[in-house]
Write a protein that holds these residues in place. Sequence first.
Motif, mmCIF file in Angstrom:
data_model
loop_
_atom_site.group_PDB
_atom_site.id
_atom_site.type_symbol
_atom_site.label_atom_id
_atom_site.label_comp_id
_atom_site.label_asym_id
_atom_site.label_seq_id
_atom_site.Cartn_x
_atom_site.Cartn_y
_atom_site.Cartn_z
ATOM 1 N N SER A 32 0.843 -1.199 0.000
ATOM 2 C CA SER A 32 0.000 0.000 0.000
ATOM 3 C C SER A 32 0.872 1.241 0.000
ATOM 4 C CB SER A 32 -0.935 0.013 1.208
ATOM 5 O OG SER A 32 -0.191 0.115 2.407
ATOM 6 N N HIS A 33 0.253 2.371 -0.312
ATOM 7 C CA HIS A 33 0.930 3.670 -0.337
ATOM 8 C C HIS A 33 0.127 4.611 0.547
ATOM 9 C CE1 HIS A 33 2.578 7.471 -1.832
ATOM 10 N NE2 HIS A 33 3.553 6.780 -2.388
ATOM 11 N N PRO A 34 0.775 5.490 1.273
ATOM 12 C CA PRO A 34 0.033 6.373 2.193
ATOM 13 C C PRO A 34 -0.911 7.353 1.512
ATOM 14 C CG PRO A 34 2.364 6.987 2.086
ATOM 15 C CD PRO A 34 2.239 5.670 1.407
ATOM 16 N N SER A 35 -0.674 7.686 0.242
ATOM 17 C CA SER A 35 -1.522 8.703 -0.391
ATOM 18 C C SER A 35 -1.934 8.376 -1.820
ATOM 19 C CB SER A 35 -0.795 10.053 -0.382
ATOM 20 O OG SER A 35 0.432 9.974 -1.095
ATOM 21 N N ARG A 36 -1.579 7.182 -2.320
ATOM 22 C CA ARG A 36 -1.873 6.847 -3.704
ATOM 23 C C ARG A 36 -2.450 5.429 -3.809
ATOM 24 N NH1 ARG A 36 0.560 10.537 -7.010
ATOM 25 N NH2 ARG A 36 0.382 9.200 -8.825
ATOM 26 N N LYS A 37 -3.077 5.148 -4.954
ATOM 27 C CA LYS A 37 -3.584 3.808 -5.227
ATOM 28 C C LYS A 37 -3.030 3.306 -6.547
ATOM 29 C CE LYS A 37 -7.991 3.578 -2.755
ATOM 30 N NZ LYS A 37 -9.437 3.250 -2.873
ATOM 31 N N ALA A 38 -2.741 2.020 -6.607
ATOM 32 C CA ALA A 38 -2.314 1.398 -7.862
ATOM 33 C C ALA A 38 -3.546 1.006 -8.666
ATOM 34 C CB ALA A 38 -1.463 0.168 -7.577
ATOM 35 N N VAL A 39 -3.400 1.025 -9.990
ATOM 36 C CA VAL A 39 -4.469 0.594 -10.893
ATOM 37 C C VAL A 39 -3.855 -0.355 -11.912
ATOM 38 C CG1 VAL A 39 -6.308 1.290 -12.459
ATOM 39 C CG2 VAL A 39 -5.593 2.861 -10.644
ATOM 40 N N PHE A 40 -4.325 -1.597 -11.940
ATOM 41 C CA PHE A 40 -3.781 -2.606 -12.847
ATOM 42 C C PHE A 40 -4.668 -2.732 -14.083
ATOM 43 C CE2 PHE A 40 -2.225 -3.640 -8.641
ATOM 44 C CZ PHE A 40 -0.876 -3.890 -8.870
ATOM 45 N N VAL A 41 -4.051 -2.686 -15.265
ATOM 46 C CA VAL A 41 -4.814 -2.657 -16.519
ATOM 47 C C VAL A 41 -5.168 -4.041 -17.058
ATOM 48 C CG1 VAL A 41 -3.756 -0.457 -17.167
ATOM 49 C CG2 VAL A 41 -2.794 -2.590 -18.062
ATOM 50 N N GLY A 42 -4.946 -5.096 -16.262
ATOM 51 C CA GLY A 42 -5.287 -6.445 -16.705
ATOM 52 C C GLY A 42 -4.098 -7.202 -17.263
ATOM 53 N N ASP A 43 -4.337 -8.475 -17.621
ATOM 54 C CA ASP A 43 -3.278 -9.386 -18.078
ATOM 55 C C ASP A 43 -2.202 -9.564 -17.017
ATOM 56 O OD1 ASP A 43 -4.587 -9.849 -20.424
ATOM 57 O OD2 ASP A 43 -2.968 -9.182 -21.740
ATOM 58 N N PHE A 44 -2.628 -10.037 -15.852
ATOM 59 C CA PHE A 44 -1.653 -10.343 -14.810
ATOM 60 C C PHE A 44 -1.369 -11.832 -14.731
ATOM 61 C CE2 PHE A 44 -5.687 -8.698 -13.140
ATOM 62 C CZ PHE A 44 -6.308 -9.854 -12.692
ATOM 63 N N ILE A 45 -2.134 -12.667 -15.479
ATOM 64 C CA ILE A 45 -1.871 -14.113 -15.478
ATOM 65 C C ILE A 45 -1.115 -14.509 -16.749
ATOM 66 C CG2 ILE A 45 -3.940 -14.515 -14.111
ATOM 67 C CD1 ILE A 45 -5.225 -15.728 -16.657
ATOM 68 N N ASN A 46 -0.749 -15.811 -16.815
ATOM 69 C CA ASN A 46 -0.094 -16.428 -17.984
ATOM 70 C C ASN A 46 1.336 -15.929 -18.216
ATOM 71 O OD1 ASN A 46 -2.467 -17.827 -18.318
ATOM 72 N ND2 ASN A 46 -3.150 -16.675 -20.109
ATOM 73 N N ARG A 47 2.082 -16.753 -18.905
ATOM 74 C CA ARG A 47 3.427 -16.460 -19.445
ATOM 75 C C ARG A 47 4.538 -16.419 -18.410
ATOM 76 N NH1 ARG A 47 1.888 -11.862 -24.037
ATOM 77 N NH2 ARG A 47 0.726 -13.290 -25.393
ATOM 78 N N GLY A 48 4.415 -15.647 -17.354
ATOM 79 C CA GLY A 48 5.531 -15.442 -16.431
ATOM 80 C C GLY A 48 5.746 -16.574 -15.452
ATOM 81 N N PRO A 49 6.820 -16.475 -14.632
ATOM 82 C CA PRO A 49 7.217 -17.565 -13.737
ATOM 83 C C PRO A 49 6.524 -17.564 -12.375
ATOM 84 C CG PRO A 49 8.851 -15.833 -13.641
ATOM 85 C CD PRO A 49 7.826 -15.392 -14.664
#
Length: 303
Positions: A32-49
């Motif tokens: 987490s961040h004290p004053s900001r939020k992350a936003v993930f644009v998708g495609d977090f599965i497949n391919r990687g280790p």
Amino acid sequence: MYDIIGDVHGQAGMLKDLLRKMGYTAANGYFSHPSRKAVFVGDFINRGPQIKETIRIIRSMTENAAAYAILGNHEVNALFYTLLDKEGKHISKRWSRLRMDLNPTLAEFAGNKEKWNEQVQWMRSLPLFLELDGIRVVHACWQDENIRLLKEAFCENPKLKKKQLKLIGRNHNVLAKAFWETCKGIDFSLPKDLLIFDKEGCAHRSFRSRWWESPEGKTFEELSFESRFELPKYQIPKELVVAREPYPADAPIVFFGHYCMRNGSNRIKHNVCCLDSCVSRKGKLTAYRWSGEKSLLDENFVQ
């Protein structure tokens, strides 16, 4: 304010490094961040280790109000692959062919079907797009009419019901078109007498196009976006052109991923930004730190 993060594709180590670089810290099981939020644009599965760990990081952040996440085409494909009829078969032969792309993800959950089903349920709860205080986030393509149709169909409820998925998976209707263009972009079909081959010798009958621009007056090459094969440099015949409105210059900044940008700037226009930097093909993981500006600033990109 928001830190929009491009396609992660199972690269949990790179994701942790990027989050820490932007001032996120891990405590109580999530970043987490004290004053900001992350936003993930998708495609977090497949391919990687480290797919399972990537899901854990993103899910823990979203469930603790430290981030937002939307569906990419890889998550959507996983939803359709796991969507079975009463006889336990795929609702279409088309979806059974998704196994190859999903193999890395399914391999990490092998022997723990219950855990995988739990992740599928979570993915079904994610939206296809976001509108956040002056910015837009989508995986592949923002077309106002498509977004309107999706809002009407899902009644502002992002959770994808099995009934809706079956309707989209079995039909080539207006809603299905809006759904697939939003998470996969707009492919431009080549003329029937034109067949293009890539370096591996595979034939292609369509290519990914610059959906934020009108195709009128452009060559095939000018309209393509991050194609892995050469396209003709002559103007697209008028009879092949389907007119569409360019993304307005006064519209909010739109962030997306999907298109593997190994080279070139992630800043496409002053309000059009692609954050997929080919992390799954030995590229980089990219984020943009947005703090209220109406035009993209080069110094706000982090890799």
